[in-house]
Design a protein around this motif. Structure first.
Motif, short mmCIF file in Angstrom:
data_model
loop_
_atom_site.label_atom_id
_atom_site.label_comp_id
_atom_site.label_asym_id
_atom_site.label_seq_id
_atom_site.Cartn_x
_atom_site.Cartn_y
_atom_site.Cartn_z
N ILE A 70 -61.24 -12.08 10.46
CA ILE A 70 -62.30 -13.04 10.10
C ILE A 70 -63.63 -12.70 10.78
CG2 ILE A 70 -60.71 -14.93 9.60
CD1 ILE A 70 -61.27 -16.06 12.35
N ASP A 71 -63.66 -11.56 11.47
CA ASP A 71 -64.91 -11.11 12.09
C ASP A 71 -65.73 -10.34 11.05
OD1 ASP A 71 -66.91 -10.46 13.84
OD2 ASP A 71 -65.80 -8.85 14.85
N ASN A 72 -66.23 -11.10 10.08
CA ASN A 72 -66.93 -10.49 8.96
C ASN A 72 -68.10 -11.39 8.57
OD1 ASN A 72 -67.59 -9.83 6.08
ND2 ASN A 72 -65.93 -8.34 6.36
N PHE A 73 -69.29 -10.82 8.52
CA PHE A 73 -70.50 -11.61 8.24
C PHE A 73 -70.42 -12.30 6.88
CE2 PHE A 73 -74.87 -11.89 6.52
CZ PHE A 73 -75.43 -12.74 7.47
N ALA A 74 -69.82 -11.64 5.89
CA ALA A 74 -69.75 -12.20 4.53
C ALA A 74 -68.97 -13.51 4.50
CB ALA A 74 -69.13 -11.19 3.58
N LEU A 75 -67.98 -13.65 5.41
CA LEU A 75 -67.17 -14.87 5.43
C LEU A 75 -67.95 -16.10 5.87
CD1 LEU A 75 -63.72 -13.65 6.82
CD2 LEU A 75 -64.31 -14.28 4.48
N LEU A 76 -69.12 -15.91 6.50
CA LEU A 76 -69.94 -17.06 6.88
C LEU A 76 -70.41 -17.84 5.65
CD1 LEU A 76 -72.23 -15.75 9.77
CD2 LEU A 76 -70.52 -17.55 9.90
N ALA A 77 -70.40 -17.19 4.50
CA ALA A 77 -70.82 -17.88 3.28
C ALA A 77 -69.86 -19.02 2.95
CB ALA A 77 -70.87 -16.89 2.12
N ILE A 78 -68.59 -18.88 3.30
CA ILE A 78 -67.59 -19.87 2.90
C ILE A 78 -67.84 -21.24 3.53
CG2 ILE A 78 -65.13 -20.44 3.01
CD1 ILE A 78 -64.57 -17.47 2.54
N PRO A 79 -67.99 -21.36 4.87
CA PRO A 79 -68.27 -22.70 5.42
C PRO A 79 -69.58 -23.29 4.91
CG PRO A 79 -68.45 -20.99 7.13
CD PRO A 79 -67.81 -20.37 5.94
N PHE A 80 -70.58 -22.46 4.66
CA PHE A 80 -71.83 -22.99 4.12
C PHE A 80 -71.66 -23.54 2.71
CE2 PHE A 80 -74.11 -20.22 7.31
CZ PHE A 80 -74.73 -21.26 7.97
N PHE A 81 -70.94 -22.80 1.86
CA PHE A 81 -70.70 -23.29 0.50
C PHE A 81 -69.81 -24.55 0.51
CE2 PHE A 81 -71.76 -18.97 -1.41
CZ PHE A 81 -72.87 -19.45 -2.10
N ILE A 82 -68.85 -24.59 1.42
CA ILE A 82 -68.02 -25.79 1.56
C ILE A 82 -68.89 -27.00 1.94
CG2 ILE A 82 -66.23 -26.90 2.98
CD1 ILE A 82 -64.83 -24.15 3.08
N LEU A 83 -69.78 -26.79 2.90
CA LEU A 83 -70.68 -27.87 3.33
C LEU A 83 -71.61 -28.29 2.20
CD1 LEU A 83 -71.87 -29.72 5.47
CD2 LEU A 83 -73.23 -27.79 6.32
N ALA A 84 -72.15 -27.31 1.48
CA ALA A 84 -73.03 -27.63 0.35
C ALA A 84 -72.29 -28.44 -0.71
CB ALA A 84 -73.59 -26.35 -0.26
N GLY A 85 -71.04 -28.06 -0.97
CA GLY A 85 -70.24 -28.80 -1.95
C GLY A 85 -69.98 -30.24 -1.53
N GLU A 86 -69.70 -30.45 -0.24
CA GLU A 86 -69.49 -31.81 0.27
C GLU A 86 -70.75 -32.65 0.14
OE1 GLU A 86 -66.91 -33.42 1.26
OE2 GLU A 86 -65.39 -31.86 1.41
N ILE A 87 -71.88 -32.05 0.46
CA ILE A 87 -73.16 -32.78 0.35
C ILE A 87 -73.44 -33.16 -1.10
CG2 ILE A 87 -75.67 -32.61 0.66
CD1 ILE A 87 -75.06 -30.69 3.02
N ILE A 108 -57.10 -17.29 5.95
CA ILE A 108 -57.67 -15.95 5.85
C ILE A 108 -57.20 -15.07 7.01
CG2 ILE A 108 -59.83 -14.62 5.97
CD1 ILE A 108 -61.17 -16.90 4.45
N SER A 109 -57.20 -15.62 8.22
CA SER A 109 -56.85 -14.81 9.39
C SER A 109 -55.39 -14.34 9.34
CB SER A 109 -57.11 -15.59 10.68
OG SER A 109 -56.28 -16.74 10.75
N THR A 110 -54.47 -15.24 8.99
CA THR A 110 -53.06 -14.83 8.92
C THR A 110 -52.83 -13.88 7.73
OG1 THR A 110 -52.55 -16.86 7.68
CG2 THR A 110 -52.16 -16.90 10.05
N SER A 111 -53.53 -14.13 6.63
CA SER A 111 -53.39 -13.25 5.46
C SER A 111 -53.91 -11.85 5.75
CB SER A 111 -54.14 -13.84 4.27
OG SER A 111 -53.63 -15.11 3.93
N MET A 112 -54.99 -11.76 6.53
CA MET A 112 -55.53 -10.45 6.89
C MET A 112 -54.55 -9.69 7.78
SD MET A 112 -58.33 -10.05 5.27
CE MET A 112 -59.11 -8.65 6.08
N ALA A 113 -53.82 -10.42 8.63
CA ALA A 113 -52.80 -9.77 9.46
C ALA A 113 -51.68 -9.20 8.59
CB ALA A 113 -52.23 -10.77 10.47
#
Length: 436
Positions: free
Chosen positions: A58-75, A290-295
């Motif tokens: 999960i040490d990937n810059f692209a994954l930061l998009a996910i929490p932001f899109f989740i937050l945007a969807g909640e708003i 994501i973290s367990t799946s990547m393992a």
């Protein structure tokens, strides 16, 4: 029997056994991966390796998009956007027989695309429309089936979190921008296929239609919805044009959603605490998956499973059409008991080398695997959307299955068309110069 074969058997048996016992998917993935690595304990510390792979996964810059899109969807869900989209869809197409069912489909497509979440679309649209549809004589189980199936379109039409995850799992062979722009035609085709089934059902049952609205009313509802729809242009247009990355686009979506909520006067400062709490919980669940799946994906690579499967399939099945059919059937089965996020992360590294060896473009395979899993989230025993949609409609799951089957058949037909006609997935990305 070689150590690699034993490892594969241990991984499969332990994983399926844990799922059958009712262990949550993320824990089942992590535990089965650890157990499998214990076989190699002579030269590899299992727990340390799994921990490292979970962290680096999960040490990937692209994954930061996910929490932001989740937050945007909640708003957006809190900010009344669903009602504005429903009013616009009702003015646009509600005058057809069975009009409210079409309104449900179009509203789910629009809201799912804006929020990037199928569950948010099913909850927001279903809670608003189900009661009105019931009062107008629509069977509740039919309303739930339409809501469940149409909510999946937001997973194909960008911005979509699952397409970001596929881009990560593909190892860079498919970009987020190409996947986003490719998702429009498949998402619209799914929506049209569901509408076609609704058309036949409406004619058979004589479902009612809404009154035809004036052009003035249509323009008024469009004007109320235009600011919400503009978000799609900003996010997807900015990514495709290279103005910002998917992560930056997600952050912009949050800011835009906040401003829109205050402009519409449907968002208050007191709303932010529950919004942030729900977003944090959802993000934690997704990131743990994501973290367990990547393992587990790393373990597949370590054991050379993708290479072995590619060689086996290409040698055993000479007809490429049958190989693709086998992959689709496998993914459809997987989707019935596994959540989309781990399924994409686990099975993309396994099947992507196979389909690329057959000449399929990674972007096309992204559409195929996501649509496969969209069907899966609508089916028991683990279909998240099935349970959410049934709960919103206040109808037992068992009663939803029958009216849902024709809609799933329509989605499966679209899946086969996408599998064997590459241009439906690749034409738009090529037109925008995102792929060769």
């Amino acid at each position: 029997m070689s150590i690699e074969t034993i490892s594969i058997l241990v991984l499969f048996i332990s994983f399926m056994g844990l799922l059958a016992y009712g262990v949550p998917v993320a824990y089942a993935i992590g535990i089965s991966t650890t157990i499998t690595l214990l076989i190699n304990i002579a030269y590899m510390p299992a727990t340390t390796t799994v921990s490292q792979r979970m962290t680096t996964g999960i040490d990937n810059f692209a994954l930061l998009a996910i929490p932001f899109f989740i937050l945007a969807g909640e708003i957006m869900n809190r900010g009344g956007i669903a009602n504005r989209l429903i009013d616009f869809a009702k003015s646009l197409i509600g005058s057809l027989p069975g009009g409210l069912a079409y309104v449900n489909i179009i509203s789910a497509m629009l809201f799912g695309a804006i929020s990037g979440s199928a569950i948010a679309a099913a909850s927001a649209i279903g809670s608003t429309l189900t009661e009105k549809m019931a009062n107008d004589g629509y069977p509740r189980e039919f309303s739930a089936a339409v809501n469940i199936s149409s909510s999946t379109t937001g997973l194909l039409i960008p911005p979509s979190n699952v397409l970001i995850i596929f881009a990560l799992a593909s190892g860079g062979t498919a970009s987020v921008a190409a996947l986003f722009i490719a998702g429009y035609i498949p998402g619209i085709l799914v929506g049209l296929a569901i509408m076609l089934m609704v058309y036949f059902y409406a004619r058979k049952k004589g479902l009612p239609k809404e009154e035809r609205v004036s052009f003035k009313k249509l323009f008024h509802d469009f004007k109320n919805a235009i600011l919400s729809l503009t978000l799609l242009v900003i996010v997807v247009g900015g990514i495709v044009a290279g103005i910002f990355t998917a992560t930056e686009a997600a952050a912009i979506a949050v800011v835009y959603a906040v401003l829109l909520g205050f402009v519409n006067k449907e968002l208050k400062f007191s709303d932010f605490r529950p919004i942030l709490l729900r977003s944090a919980k959802t993000t934690a669940i997704v990131m743990f998956l994501i973290s367990t799946s990547m393992a587990m994906s790393w373990l597949f690579s370590f054991e050379s499973i993708p290479q072995s499967l590619t060689g086996f399939l290409l040698e055993s099945v000479k007809n490429p059409l049958l190989v693709l059919l086998f992959i689709n059937i496998t993914l459809l089965v997987v989707g019935t008991f596994m959540d989309m996020t781990p399924a994409v992360l686990i099975f993309t590294p396994i099947f992507l080398p196979v389909v690329m060896a057959l000449g399929m473009h990674p972007v096309q395979f992204g559409m195929v695997i996501v649509l496969n899993l969209c069907i899966g989230v609508c089916t028991p025993p683990v279909g998240t959307l099935l349970f959410v949609g049934s709960g919103v409609a206040k109808v037992p799951v068992t009663k939803v299955i029958k009216p849902l089957l024709p809609l799933l058949a329509a989605m499966t037909t679209v899946l086969l068309i996408l599998t064997y006609i590459p241009e439906l997935s690749l034409w738009l990305p090529r037109a925008f110069g995102l792929i060769d």
